[in-house]
Design an enzyme around this catalytic site. Sequence first.
Site, PDB file in Angstrom:
ATOM      1  N   GLN A 219       0.826  -1.207   0.000  1.00 50.80           N
ATOM      2  CA  GLN A 219       0.000   0.000   0.000  1.00 50.80           C
ATOM      3  C   GLN A 219       0.857   1.253   0.000  1.00 50.80           C
ATOM      4  O   GLN A 219       1.811   1.345   0.753  1.00 50.80           O
ATOM      5  CB  GLN A 219      -0.951   0.036   1.207  1.00 50.80           C
ATOM      6  CG  GLN A 219      -2.165  -0.860   1.060  1.00 50.80           C
ATOM      7  CD  GLN A 219      -2.012  -2.147   1.819  1.00 50.80           C
ATOM      8  OE1 GLN A 219      -0.979  -2.356   2.438  1.00 50.80           O
ATOM      9  NE2 GLN A 219      -3.019  -2.984   1.765  1.00 50.80           N
ATOM     10  N   GLY A 220       0.485   2.197  -0.857  1.00 50.09           N
ATOM     11  CA  GLY A 220       1.244   3.428  -0.972  1.00 50.09           C
ATOM     12  C   GLY A 220       2.143   3.444  -2.182  1.00 50.09           C
ATOM     13  O   GLY A 220       2.708   4.473  -2.530  1.00 50.09           O
ATOM     14  N   SER A 222       1.140   2.187  -5.370  1.00 46.83           N
ATOM     15  CA  SER A 222       0.398   2.232  -6.625  1.00 46.83           C
ATOM     16  C   SER A 222       0.845   3.401  -7.490  1.00 46.83           C
ATOM     17  O   SER A 222       1.061   4.505  -6.997  1.00 46.83           O
ATOM     18  CB  SER A 222      -1.095   2.369  -6.366  1.00 46.83           C
ATOM     19  OG  SER A 222      -1.687   1.147  -6.036  1.00 46.83           O
TER      20      SER A 222
END
Length: 271
Positions: A219-220, A222
Amino acid sequence: MSVKSRRSLLFVSGALLAVAAVAVPVVAGTAAADPASANQPRIVGGEKASLSDHPYAVYLTDAGGNQFCGAVIVSSTAVATAAHCAKAVAKQDIRVVAGREDKRTTDGQVLSVSKVWVGQGYSDPTKGTDIAVLTVRGQFDQRPAKLPDSGDAGLYAKGTQATVLGWGRIADGGARSDYLRSAEVPLVSDTECKTDYSVYDQRTMVCAGYAEGGVDACQGDSGGPLVVGDTLIGIVSFGDGCAKANKPGVYTRVSTYSDDIKAQAKPRLLG
């Protein structure tokens, strides 16, 4: 199968809202609501990276400075990112932060966005075309990544070692990294990736990761780059959690969109 976007939070009207997980790699760590911000997480299984080696790696924030995705410089006036990142925040609120290795500093540039192009037909990361180009106001001081051409098909061969870059989390639900991180991951064959993800489309996607897991974007991350040398071959798109066995990260296959990216990234004449 729980396939997650690697941007787990959306900004709506300036507020952070949790959203239902959709198929997208874990590379878009949103900034604000992390209780464990004192930790120094990183791309899972990766290490601290340097912008001197990867000057084209940048990240996106909302108008309040909250990081929500990664991106990559593709010309003096444009970055490529994931379509799901470009659509997460209103154009007028997107900021591109370049030349800032440590998010806690004020190094580098913060540029607003004048134009957003999203790949035609995009609707969801798991359906492909998860690509966007953001045109900035001003010019980057950093050099862009190279784009693959028709002679670079070998870059997508099974086992090719690639580098994924980002400021994302060390694990699902973990804290965000303040520093740029990188990890080395091998490309996975189309056949293997289709086995791991029934939604896999070899024309628009490419997979990278180890069968045993342990190394991945999270997560983070992308919208961030997957590179071979300085050639951009992938954009972090989606995955099933972070670094799970037999669940490689899925990336947008940049070679499919090189012409579109070049057309959109061409510096505009000032009127």
